[in-house]
Design an enzyme around this catalytic site. Structure first.
Site, PDB file in Angstrom:
ATOM      1  N   ALA A  22       0.848  -1.196   0.000  1.00  0.00           N
ATOM      2  CA  ALA A  22       0.000   0.000   0.000  1.00  0.00           C
ATOM      3  C   ALA A  22       0.877   1.238   0.000  1.00  0.00           C
ATOM      4  CB  ALA A  22      -0.920  -0.024   1.217  1.00  0.00           C
ATOM      5  N   GLY A  23       1.169   1.754  -1.189  1.00  0.00           N
ATOM      6  CA  GLY A  23       2.046   2.915  -1.329  1.00  0.00           C
ATOM      7  C   GLY A  23       1.288   4.225  -1.238  1.00  0.00           C
ATOM      8  N   THR A  57       0.620   6.281  -3.578  1.00  0.00           N
ATOM      9  CA  THR A  57      -0.253   6.540  -4.722  1.00  0.00           C
ATOM     10  C   THR A  57      -1.056   5.318  -5.133  1.00  0.00           C
ATOM     11  OG1 THR A  57       1.417   8.079  -5.561  1.00  0.00           O
ATOM     12  CG2 THR A  57      -0.311   7.439  -7.092  1.00  0.00           C
ATOM     13  N   LYS A 105      -0.570  -2.110  -4.648  1.00  0.00           N
ATOM     14  CA  LYS A 105      -0.253  -3.231  -5.524  1.00  0.00           C
ATOM     15  C   LYS A 105      -0.563  -4.529  -4.787  1.00  0.00           C
ATOM     16  CE  LYS A 105       2.699  -0.485  -5.563  1.00  0.00           C
ATOM     17  NZ  LYS A 105       2.637   0.920  -5.074  1.00  0.00           N
ATOM     18  N   GLU A 131       8.568  -2.224   4.706  1.00  0.00           N
ATOM     19  CA  GLU A 131       8.531  -1.894   3.280  1.00  0.00           C
ATOM     20  C   GLU A 131       9.859  -2.176   2.560  1.00  0.00           C
ATOM     21  OE1 GLU A 131       7.359   2.182   2.628  1.00  0.00           O
ATOM     22  OE2 GLU A 131       7.690   2.055   0.461  1.00  0.00           O
ATOM     23  N   THR A 157       6.091   7.112  -5.521  1.00  0.00           N
ATOM     24  CA  THR A 157       5.680   8.493  -5.321  1.00  0.00           C
ATOM     25  C   THR A 157       6.936   9.309  -5.047  1.00  0.00           C
ATOM     26  OG1 THR A 157       3.713   7.573  -4.280  1.00  0.00           O
ATOM     27  CG2 THR A 157       4.059   9.950  -4.067  1.00  0.00           C
TER      28      THR A 157
HETATM   29  P1  ATP Z   1       5.679   5.125  -2.335  1.00  0.00           P
HETATM   30  O1  ATP Z   1       6.385   3.816  -2.467  1.00  0.00           O
HETATM   31  O2  ATP Z   1       6.583   6.285  -2.590  1.00  0.00           O
HETATM   32  O3  ATP Z   1       4.859   5.225  -1.085  1.00  0.00           O
HETATM   33  P2  ATP Z   1       3.850   4.047  -4.328  1.00  0.00           P
HETATM   34  O4  ATP Z   1       4.264   2.699  -3.856  1.00  0.00           O
HETATM   35  O5  ATP Z   1       2.389   4.325  -4.370  1.00  0.00           O
HETATM   36  O6  ATP Z   1       4.566   5.198  -3.505  1.00  0.00           O
HETATM   37  P3  ATP Z   1       4.387   3.427  -7.090  1.00  0.00           P
HETATM   38  O7  ATP Z   1       3.070   2.756  -7.173  1.00  0.00           O
HETATM   39  O8  ATP Z   1       5.589   2.585  -7.261  1.00  0.00           O
HETATM   40  O9  ATP Z   1       4.477   4.292  -5.763  1.00  0.00           O
HETATM   41  O10 ATP Z   1       4.460   4.600  -8.171  1.00  0.00           O
HETATM   42  C1  ATP Z   1       3.573   5.698  -8.151  1.00  0.00           C
HETATM   43  C2  ATP Z   1       3.813   6.526  -9.392  1.00  0.00           C
HETATM   44  O11 ATP Z   1       3.492   5.750 -10.544  1.00  0.00           O
HETATM   45  C3  ATP Z   1       2.938   7.752  -9.496  1.00  0.00           C
HETATM   46  O12 ATP Z   1       3.509   8.838  -8.800  1.00  0.00           O
HETATM   47  C4  ATP Z   1       2.874   7.979 -10.997  1.00  0.00           C
HETATM   48  O13 ATP Z   1       3.997   8.704 -11.461  1.00  0.00           O
HETATM   49  C5  ATP Z   1       2.991   6.565 -11.564  1.00  0.00           C
HETATM   50  N1  ATP Z   1       1.717   5.954 -11.990  1.00  0.00           N
HETATM   51  C6  ATP Z   1       1.630   4.892 -12.836  1.00  0.00           C
HETATM   52  N2  ATP Z   1       0.365   4.560 -13.072  1.00  0.00           N
HETATM   53  C7  ATP Z   1      -0.405   5.415 -12.372  1.00  0.00           C
HETATM   54  C8  ATP Z   1      -1.817   5.586 -12.206  1.00  0.00           C
HETATM   55  N3  ATP Z   1      -2.690   4.803 -12.835  1.00  0.00           N
HETATM   56  N4  ATP Z   1      -2.250   6.568 -11.380  1.00  0.00           N
HETATM   57  C9  ATP Z   1      -1.386   7.359 -10.741  1.00  0.00           C
HETATM   58  N5  ATP Z   1      -0.046   7.252 -10.864  1.00  0.00           N
HETATM   59  C10 ATP Z   1       0.459   6.303 -11.664  1.00  0.00           C
HETATM   60 MG    MG Z   2       6.040   1.935  -3.073  1.00  0.00          MG
END
Ligand code: ATP
Ligand code: MG
Length: 266
Positions: free
Chosen positions: A7-8, A10, A13, A71, A101
């Site tokens: 759970a990031g 943004t 997964k 994490e 993010t």
């Molecule tokens: P963190 O690990 O920093 O807490 P996260 O795990 O949520 O964040 P990722 O999922 O790896 O981060 O990546 C987020 C980034 O992926 C966003 O900032 C954006 O640039 C990109 N991205 C790809 N697909 C999407 C989408 N459908 N909606 C929003 N952002 C997306």
């Molecule tokens: Mg992440």
């Protein structure tokens, strides 16, 4: 039954196994109710192995048994599974750069790993600056536009400064991101602005990562995180530096699921 959840900031997964096959799901972190509904409907009894910055937040919304996993540990465990599944065989030692993010940088050496540093410049920066500069908010739309854009006349290249003269470094390198004020008219196209933004973020991430790679004496850098998902432009921008800096860059398939894979395996 177990489900790995990363759970990031943004994106959420999810990785789980059904009939010996791995299945993948993604939810937006600001639509957590969709994840809750999905779990309640399809996996009400599964054990959840949750990692990422929003892990506690999510655990509180569900009735399933759960375990919280660190994490950085999850990411560096999960990357091995991701590499295996992508049929990618790397040296024992490499630098792992997670462009989520924000950006997080780890060294991996066999079974050991260490978080070396990070940067606030990441996928969130792309989203935020895209919005401020062009009012675009959709990741797919931003990347489609950026793919069509040109960087000339907004970014200042080394050759733009040296003009005809011989420069001490490759003239094609960016001297100043968004630095060609002299050429700016105020009529710049969204697609060109976004191409420059992707360029600036990829160059910044690489320059932040490179000294860490040097410090651990590795020329192999593995990029993961959803910022690279479906994102040929980011990869292309970074790959320009492979030859110049004698680096080997990898963007493994499903790299954005490293954390969720690691949580599931934990
Ligand atoms: P963190 O690990 O920093 O807490 P996260 O795990 O949520 O964040 P990722 O999922 O790896 O981060 O990546 C987020 C980034 O992926 C966003 O900032 C954006 O640039 C990109 N991205 C790809 N697909 C999407 C989408 N459908 N909606 C929003 N952002 C997306
Ligand atoms: Mg992440």
């Amino acid at each position: 039954e177990c489900i790995g959840i990363d759970a990031g900031g943004t994106l959420i997964k999810v990785v789980y196994k059904e009939r010996d096959e791995h299945l993948y799901q993604t939810f937006l972190s600001n639509e957590v109710e969709k994840l809750v509904k999905w779990i309640n409907e399809w996996h009400p009894n599964a054990k959840l192995k949750i990692t990422g910055g929003k892990q506690e937040n999510i655990s509180k919304l569900l009735h399933n048994p759960y375990e919280l996993i660190d994490e950085f540990e999850a990411t560096t465990i999960g990357i091995k599974e991701v590499l295996k599944r992508a049929d990618l065989y790397l040296p024992e030692k490499y630098l792992l750069v997670n462009v989520g993010t924000g950006t997080s940088i780890h060294s991996v050496l066999g079974k050991n790993s260490e978080r070396l540093g990070g940067s606030g410049i990441g996928g969130g920066t792309l989203m935020g600056l895209s919005y401020l500069l062009t009012r675009q908010k959709q990741f797919e739309e931003i990347m489609l536009l950026a793919e069509k854009g040109k960087r000339t006349g907004i970014d200042l290249k080394v050759r733009d400064i040296y003009e005809g003269d011989r420069s001490p470094i490759n003239g094609d390198l960016t001297a100043s991101n968004f630095g060609f004020l002299e050429r700016m008219t105020g009529e710049e196209l969204q697609e060109d602005i976004l191409a420059c933004l992707v360029g600036m973020i990829s160059e910044a991430v690489l320059m932040i990562a490179m000294p860490f790679a040097r410090a651990i004496e590795s020329s192999t850098i593995v990029f993961i995180g959803s910022t690279f998902h479906n994102n040929a432009l980011f990869k292309k921008q970074l790959q320009r530096f492979e030859y110049l800096f004698e680096l080997k860059l990898h963007f493994p398939f499903n790299g954005q699921y490293s954390g969720a894979h690691g949580a599931l395996l934990y």
